[in-house]
Design an enzyme around this catalytic site. Sequence first.
Site, PDB file in Angstrom:
ATOM      1  N   CYS A 156      -9.592  35.768  27.832  1.00 18.72           N
ATOM      2  CA  CYS A 156      -8.160  35.973  27.568  1.00 18.72           C
ATOM      3  C   CYS A 156      -7.280  35.908  28.815  1.00 18.72           C
ATOM      4  O   CYS A 156      -6.403  35.046  28.900  1.00 18.72           O
ATOM      5  CB  CYS A 156      -7.947  37.300  26.851  1.00 18.72           C
ATOM      6  N   GLY A 192     -11.692  44.718  42.573  1.00 21.42           N
ATOM      7  CA  GLY A 192     -12.994  44.166  42.184  1.00 21.42           C
ATOM      8  C   GLY A 192     -13.057  42.677  42.485  1.00 21.42           C
ATOM      9  O   GLY A 192     -12.288  42.170  43.302  1.00 21.42           O
ATOM     10  N   LYS A 204      -6.899  32.431  30.698  1.00 25.74           N
ATOM     11  CA  LYS A 204      -6.247  31.359  29.935  1.00 25.74           C
ATOM     12  C   LYS A 204      -4.819  31.749  29.530  1.00 25.74           C
ATOM     13  O   LYS A 204      -3.924  30.916  29.534  1.00 25.74           O
ATOM     14  CB  LYS A 204      -7.094  30.961  28.723  1.00 25.74           C
ATOM     15  N   LYS A 260     -24.951  28.582  12.545  1.00 18.85           N
ATOM     16  CA  LYS A 260     -24.337  29.853  12.944  1.00 18.85           C
ATOM     17  C   LYS A 260     -23.932  30.672  11.708  1.00 18.85           C
ATOM     18  O   LYS A 260     -24.219  31.869  11.613  1.00 18.85           O
ATOM     19  CB  LYS A 260     -23.097  29.518  13.796  1.00 18.85           C
ATOM     20  N   ARG A 272     -10.531  44.719  22.417  1.00 15.99           N
ATOM     21  CA  ARG A 272     -11.203  44.503  23.706  1.00 15.99           C
ATOM     22  C   ARG A 272     -12.660  44.219  23.422  1.00 15.99           C
ATOM     23  O   ARG A 272     -13.312  45.002  22.727  1.00 15.99           O
ATOM     24  CB  ARG A 272     -11.113  45.772  24.577  1.00 15.99           C
TER      25      ARG A 272
HETATM   26  P1  NAD Z   1     -14.012  31.886  20.020  1.00 14.49           P
HETATM   27  O1  NAD Z   1     -13.954  30.607  20.752  1.00 14.49           O
HETATM   28  O2  NAD Z   1     -15.107  32.875  20.286  1.00 14.49           O
HETATM   29  O3  NAD Z   1     -14.013  31.598  18.448  1.00 14.49           O
HETATM   30  C1  NAD Z   1     -13.203  30.662  17.819  1.00 14.49           C
HETATM   31  C2  NAD Z   1     -14.018  30.096  16.675  1.00 14.49           C
HETATM   32  O4  NAD Z   1     -13.170  29.343  15.805  1.00 14.49           O
HETATM   33  C3  NAD Z   1     -15.134  29.151  17.145  1.00 14.49           C
HETATM   34  O5  NAD Z   1     -16.356  29.637  16.670  1.00 14.49           O
HETATM   35  C4  NAD Z   1     -14.755  27.824  16.478  1.00 14.49           C
HETATM   36  O6  NAD Z   1     -15.860  27.073  16.090  1.00 14.49           O
HETATM   37  C5  NAD Z   1     -13.975  28.316  15.269  1.00 14.49           C
HETATM   38  N1  NAD Z   1     -13.124  27.285  14.655  1.00 14.49           N
HETATM   39  C6  NAD Z   1     -12.259  26.455  15.252  1.00 14.49           C
HETATM   40  N2  NAD Z   1     -11.666  25.663  14.342  1.00 14.49           N
HETATM   41  C7  NAD Z   1     -12.181  25.999  13.139  1.00 14.49           C
HETATM   42  C8  NAD Z   1     -11.979  25.541  11.812  1.00 14.49           C
HETATM   43  N3  NAD Z   1     -11.124  24.551  11.528  1.00 14.49           N
HETATM   44  N4  NAD Z   1     -12.685  26.099  10.813  1.00 14.49           N
HETATM   45  C9  NAD Z   1     -13.549  27.088  11.077  1.00 14.49           C
HETATM   46  N5  NAD Z   1     -13.784  27.581  12.316  1.00 14.49           N
HETATM   47  C10 NAD Z   1     -13.106  27.042  13.328  1.00 14.49           C
HETATM   48  O7  NAD Z   1     -12.604  32.565  20.267  1.00 14.49           O
HETATM   49  P2  NAD Z   1     -12.245  34.132  20.195  1.00 14.49           P
HETATM   50  O8  NAD Z   1     -12.630  34.785  21.459  1.00 14.49           O
HETATM   51  O9  NAD Z   1     -12.719  34.679  18.896  1.00 14.49           O
HETATM   52  O10 NAD Z   1     -10.651  34.039  20.175  1.00 14.49           O
HETATM   53  C11 NAD Z   1      -9.948  33.540  19.056  1.00 14.49           C
HETATM   54  C12 NAD Z   1      -8.458  33.718  19.322  1.00 14.49           C
HETATM   55  O11 NAD Z   1      -8.155  35.102  19.469  1.00 14.49           O
HETATM   56  C13 NAD Z   1      -7.978  33.050  20.615  1.00 14.49           C
HETATM   57  O12 NAD Z   1      -6.679  32.586  20.412  1.00 14.49           O
HETATM   58  C14 NAD Z   1      -7.994  34.182  21.618  1.00 14.49           C
HETATM   59  O13 NAD Z   1      -7.080  33.992  22.652  1.00 14.49           O
HETATM   60  C15 NAD Z   1      -7.568  35.347  20.758  1.00 14.49           C
HETATM   61  N6  NAD Z   1      -8.045  36.663  21.227  1.00 14.49           N
HETATM   62  C16 NAD Z   1      -9.314  36.799  21.720  1.00 14.49           C
HETATM   63  C17 NAD Z   1      -9.748  38.047  22.127  1.00 14.49           C
HETATM   64  C18 NAD Z   1     -11.133  38.240  22.693  1.00 14.49           C
HETATM   65  O14 NAD Z   1     -11.370  39.280  23.302  1.00 14.49           O
HETATM   66  N7  NAD Z   1     -12.051  37.312  22.539  1.00 14.49           N
HETATM   67  C19 NAD Z   1      -8.890  39.156  22.038  1.00 14.49           C
HETATM   68  C20 NAD Z   1      -7.626  38.974  21.509  1.00 14.49           C
HETATM   69  C21 NAD Z   1      -7.205  37.725  21.105  1.00 14.49           C
END
Ligand code: NAD
Length: 452
Positions: free
Chosen positions: A277, A270, A280, A35, A158
Site C-alpha cells: 500500500c 527503521g 504504491k 487458487k 492492516r
Molecule cells: P491482491 O493483488 O492481493 O489481490 C487482488 C486480486 O484481484 C488478485 O488475486 C487478482 O487476481 C484479482 N482480480 C483481478 N481482476 C479480477 C477479476 N476481473 N475477477 C476476479 N478477480 C480479479 O491485492 P490486495 O492486497 O487484496 O488489494 C486489493 C485492493 O485493496 C488494492 O486496491 C489495494 O490498494 C487495496 N488495499 C489493500 C490493502 C492491503 O493491506 N493489502 C489494504 C487496504 C486497501
Amino acid sequence: MKVTVIGTGYVGLVTGVTLSTLGHKVICVGRDKIKVGKINQGIPPFYEPGLDSILKNALMKKKFRGSVHLQKSVKESDISIIAVGTPTVNSKIDLSQIREAAKQLGRALKDKKSYHLVIVKSTVVPMTTEKVIKPILEKYSKKPAGEFGLVMSPEFLREGAAIEDALKPDRIVIGQHDNKSGKTCSSLYKDLKTRIFFTNLSTAEMIKYTANSLLATLISFANEIARVSEKVEGVDVVDIWRGVHLDKRLSPIKAGRRIQPELLSYIFSGPGYGGSCFPKDTKALISFANGLGEETKLIKSGVAINKTQPERIIRLLKSALGGTIKNLKIAVLGLTFKPDTDDIRDSPAFVVIENLLKEGAKVFCHDPKAYKESVPKKISDLPIKLVKLPQEAVKNSDATIIITSWKEYVKLTPVFFKKHMKRPVVIDGRRIYDKSAFLSAGITYKGIGLCN
Ligand code: NAD
C-alpha cells in the site's frame, strides 16, 4: 444479504469471509481456478493470522464459497464489491484490473431486474469511481447509475491484523453516488458497532490516499531524524523517540495510565516502509496531484527518503566489516515488510539483498512465513539461500541484518548470535535489541539511528 466479492487477494478474501461471519451469504470471485479450488477446501492462498479457521468455519456453515464465474455470481447477489488490485506502474495507478472488473460487472447487471449495489473497495485515485468506473458500468449494463447503486468505500485493514480490523473496524467510510446507495451499503454493517462516515465518491477516495500518505510520511520523517542522529556522537534515535513519544499529545495519560497508541510505531526509525500500500499509494497520489498541477513536495520527499533508507543498512554493514563485504556470508532475518504477514511486496529486504549481491556477498535469508515455495519467481531465482531456521542463516556468518521485527527474532539473545556466527556483527534495522546487552556481550552492534 447476498454479496459477490471480486478479488481473492488480501482484501477480497478477508472481506468475503468476515462479511459471511456477519451473516451475509458471500461468493468470492477469483480468476485462478487452482487458487479458488484451494479456497473452497479451506486453504487460504496467503498467510493472515486467523484466516484459515474463519475461512473453514464460513465454508462449513455454507455461507461462503469461491467461484471463477463473475457474471453468474453477480446475478445471484444483491451487492458486488470490487476488491481487485490497483498497482502503481511507472509511478502511475494502473486501473486495468478495475476496468476489466467493471466491464464484467456491467455485463452482468444488464439483465438483472432487481436493484444491485456496486461497492468499490480497491484503492483508486479521486474521480476514478465517477469518471472511470461509473461510465463503464453504465455502458455495459445499459443502465444509468441510480438504477444500480454505486459507492466508494475504501478499505483500512492492516495486514497481520486484517480479520480483527474487518470485524471491528474503527470506521466505515461510505462515499455515495446517491442516498439509496449509501443506505444499502451501510445495511451490510448494521451489526457492527462502528462509526459510519458518509461522504461523496471523490472524498472517500481521497481519504484513503491521505491516510496512507500521512503514515508513510511519518515513517520517512522518523528515518530522516535517524540519519541526523547517526552523525551525532552519543545519540541514539531510540532514546529520541522515547523522549518524543512521552508527549501527552502522542501518548495520553488516562486514569493515571499512559496509553501507547499504535500510531507511535509509525513515528519510529527503521529500514523504510514497504508492502502493497504505502509505496504504491504515495506514488499514485504524487502522479495524480501532478496531473492537477500540484507538486506534493512533502510526500515526494518522504518517497525519496524511503527509496534510499535500505541502503543505510548496507553502509552500516560495510563500516562494521571494514569497508568490503565481498565473499562474506551475510544473514538476512526477515523478508516481509512487517511481521505477521507473508506479504513481501516492495519489502525493503529486497533492496538490501540486491545491494548485498551487487557487493559480492553470499546471502542467506530466513523468514518465518515467506519460504522458497511462496516467494515470487523473481526472488526465488536470486542467487540467495532461503533457509527454514534462523540459526541456519546465521551459522558461520560474518554479519546478521535484522529487517523484520518478527517475534521470533525479538527473542534472540546475544548468546545465540555469539554461538552461531563466525564474527558477531549484528545490524539491527528495526532496533529490536537492547544495545547495552549486545555491546557488553562483545557483539559489534550497529543500528539505524545509532551513532557508533
Ligand atoms: P491482491 O493483488 O492481493 O489481490 C487482488 C486480486 O484481484 C488478485 O488475486 C487478482 O487476481 C484479482 N482480480 C483481478 N481482476 C479480477 C477479476 N476481473 N475477477 C476476479 N478477480 C480479479 O491485492 P490486495 O492486497 O487484496 O488489494 C486489493 C485492493 O485493496 C488494492 O486496491 C489495494 O490498494 C487495496 N488495499 C489493500 C490493502 C492491503 O493491506 N493489502 C489494504 C487496504 C486497501
